[in-house]
Design an enzyme around this catalytic site. Structure first.
Site, PDB file in Angstrom:
ATOM      1  N   GLU A  82       0.837  -1.210   0.000  1.00  0.00           N
ATOM      2  CA  GLU A  82       0.000   0.000   0.000  1.00  0.00           C
ATOM      3  C   GLU A  82       0.872   1.261   0.000  1.00  0.00           C
ATOM      4  O   GLU A  82       1.702   1.432   0.899  1.00  0.00           O
ATOM      5  CB  GLU A  82      -0.902  -0.031   1.257  1.00  0.00           C
ATOM      6  CG  GLU A  82      -1.984   1.018   1.230  1.00  0.00           C
ATOM      7  CD  GLU A  82      -2.927   0.909   2.442  1.00  0.00           C
ATOM      8  OE1 GLU A  82      -3.049  -0.189   3.032  1.00  0.00           O
ATOM      9  OE2 GLU A  82      -3.518   1.936   2.784  1.00  0.00           O
ATOM     10  N   LYS A 266      -7.359  -0.997  11.632  1.00  0.00           N
ATOM     11  CA  LYS A 266      -6.755  -1.419  10.357  1.00  0.00           C
ATOM     12  C   LYS A 266      -5.473  -0.611  10.136  1.00  0.00           C
ATOM     13  O   LYS A 266      -4.455  -1.137   9.691  1.00  0.00           O
ATOM     14  CB  LYS A 266      -7.747  -1.217   9.205  1.00  0.00           C
ATOM     15  CG  LYS A 266      -7.305  -1.822   7.873  1.00  0.00           C
ATOM     16  CD  LYS A 266      -6.425  -0.910   7.032  1.00  0.00           C
ATOM     17  CE  LYS A 266      -6.069  -1.532   5.693  1.00  0.00           C
ATOM     18  NZ  LYS A 266      -5.160  -0.682   4.902  1.00  0.00           N
ATOM     19  N   ASP A 282       3.203 -15.108  11.403  1.00  0.00           N
ATOM     20  CA  ASP A 282       1.861 -15.512  11.000  1.00  0.00           C
ATOM     21  C   ASP A 282       0.955 -14.306  11.257  1.00  0.00           C
ATOM     22  O   ASP A 282       0.438 -14.111  12.354  1.00  0.00           O
ATOM     23  CB  ASP A 282       1.418 -16.721  11.830  1.00  0.00           C
ATOM     24  CG  ASP A 282       0.032 -17.210  11.428  1.00  0.00           C
ATOM     25  OD1 ASP A 282      -0.741 -16.427  10.845  1.00  0.00           O
ATOM     26  OD2 ASP A 282      -0.270 -18.379  11.724  1.00  0.00           O
ATOM     27  N   HIS A 379     -11.271  24.895   8.829  1.00  0.00           N
ATOM     28  CA  HIS A 379     -10.772  26.243   8.525  1.00  0.00           C
ATOM     29  C   HIS A 379     -11.397  26.768   7.243  1.00  0.00           C
ATOM     30  O   HIS A 379     -11.816  27.924   7.152  1.00  0.00           O
ATOM     31  CB  HIS A 379      -9.249  26.222   8.352  1.00  0.00           C
ATOM     32  CG  HIS A 379      -8.526  26.174   9.651  1.00  0.00           C
ATOM     33  ND1 HIS A 379      -7.161  26.245   9.753  1.00  0.00           N
ATOM     34  CD2 HIS A 379      -8.964  26.059  10.918  1.00  0.00           C
ATOM     35  CE1 HIS A 379      -6.790  26.178  11.012  1.00  0.00           C
ATOM     36  NE2 HIS A 379      -7.883  26.056  11.737  1.00  0.00           N
TER      37      HIS A 379
END
Ligand code: NAD
Length: 400
Positions: A82, A266, A282, A379
């Site tokens: 990712e 996550k 694992d 903002h």
């Protein structure tokens, strides 16, 4: 190792092969180590690992610099597909450095093996009998794993739980607490639970069905914390305390709401899994343990805590982390072995602590970005409202 700084400025701007050279110097890597960065696993080795192997599947292997963990300068190996995860990790580690880095700790490597006993005629009496014979039962399986025993591990305790109302009726569950030392311990614990089952059947008058470890290894936890001066978050656009308060409020959201907590956690596992994958862990077991622990009080919540203490933002992450540095993939995969070398050959507990720090760092990076975006949006909205107001006032003036 302690004299080397992990603050590798400009590392990200180098071409990959120059980064590799810098890493080789830093971690004193030899030719074989460097060869492991070309994929590592052979097809023959893959064939011994799993069934029906036909090839190999590569993912990027990266280094997150800037980490200080318990005073040690560390480069964290990461395997992840990712984008932005490695950069986020490096940035968070740099921020944490301004407060001295991460402090970590862990319990002993105590895993839980479960034996499920069905058709137990008198569960309360059975529990009493099993607990009365605890020492004898533990002694029976003491010699099953001589290496682990020699290293000071092995069976530690027995606990009995009665599940009186399941869809399959009443059942008695015996937990075997087993110290796996530097192993993840699944095989060792499964063997021990299997060996214990016949004696438990005799004592309970029931029938043993499942005999397997629990991935909710809540007796084997690691934690990491950091304390960062809020001023370290200051940017051109925001004050440090604006961002720090945003991070605190974002965490409160994840503590109260499972929909947010799932994404929050996550993000934590973006860090943990990447280091876990690099070091041959694992990661499904780590994920299962973490998520189950996040729901330990009946509601799924944030695994981490962030709060402002005076002028500092203080973060804390604690979760089950059954990491191993012997057995499993660490025995076979050259790149996993290299990752452990880059980390200075940690034992299993230290590796679990490094994983906790990786999770907290990644969490910090995500929350900081989200908080800044939210503040930025706030903002902009304020700015828009002001402009509309100003415009309205000007128009009023014109009308007048
Ligand atoms: P393993 O059986 O390969 O290695 C453990 C053995 O290593 C020990 O029994 C001991 O003999 C030896 N050893 C050498 N030095 C040691 C030390 N310092 N400390 C402890 N042991 C030492 O591996 P394991 O850790 O028992 O099992 C891990 C594997 O099991 C992983 O590959 C995992 O994917 C798999 N697994 C997981 C699950 C699950 O999570 N539910 C279930 C089954 C299998």
């Amino acid at each position: 190792m302690s004299t080397r700084s992990s603050r590798l400025q400009g590392f990200y701007q180098l071409p990959p092969l120059q980064r590799r050279e810098q890493l080789a110097l830093w971690a004193e890597l030899d030719e074989d180590d460097l060869a492991a960065l070309e994929g590592g696993l052979s097809l023959d080795a893959a064939d011994t690992l799993i069934e029906n192997a036909v090839g190999l599947y590569a993912l990027p292997f990266a280094i997150a610099p800037n980490f200080i963990i318990d005073g040690r300068e560390l480069l964290l190996p990461m395997v992840v597909e990712e984008p932005s995860v490695v950069a986020a990790m490096a940035n968070a580690a740099r921020l944490a450095r301004s407060g001295g880095g991460f402090s970590t700790g862990s319990t002993e490597s105590v895993m839980i093996g479960q034996v499920q006993l069905l058709d137990v005629p008198d569960p309360a009496l059975a529990a009493e009998r099993i607990l009365e014979r605890k020492a004898e039962l533990l002694a029976q399986i003491e010699s099953l794993h001589p290496t682990i025993r020699r290293l000071g591990g092995g069976p530690r305790d027995l606990q009995v739980r009665h599940l009186d109302d399941t869809p399959a009726g009443s059942m008695l569950i015996v937990h075997l607490l087993f110290d796996a030392r530097d192993a993840m311990g699944a095989n060792a614990v499964n063997t021990a639970a299997e060996a214990l089952a016949p004696a438990l059947e005799t004592l309970s008058g029931g029938r043993a069905l499942l005999r397997i470890l629990s991935n909710l290894s809540d007796q084997r936890r690691a934690w990491a914390s950091c304390r960062i001066p809020a001023s370290a978050f200051t940017t051109d656009a925001f004050t440090g305390s604006e961002i720090a308060r945003g991070i605190e409020a974002a965490t409160a959201f994840a503590t109260a709401d499972p929909y947010r907590a799932a994404t929050h956690n996550k993000g934590i596992f973006n860090g943990i899994d990447a280091v876990a994958l690099a070091t041959g862990q694992d990661w499904r077991a780590l994920e299962a343990g973490g998520h189950a622990y996040a729901a330990r009080d009946g509601q799924y919540r944030s695994l981490s805590e962030w709060r402002l203490e005076g002028d500092d933002l203080v973060g804390w992450l604690e979760l089950p982390l059954a990491a191993g540095v012997v057995g499993g993939l660490t025995r076979i995969h050259p790149t996993a072995r290299l990752a452990l070398k880059i980390l200075g050959h940690p034992d299993a507990r230290l590796l679990s602590q490094i994983l906790a720090a990786a999770g907290l760092a990644q969490n910090l990076a995500a929350l900081r970005a989200l908080a800044a975006e939210g503040i930025q949006a706030g903002h902009m909205a304020l700015h828009a409202r002001r402009s509309v107001q100003q415009h309205a006032t000007q128009s009023e003036h014109k009308v007048k």
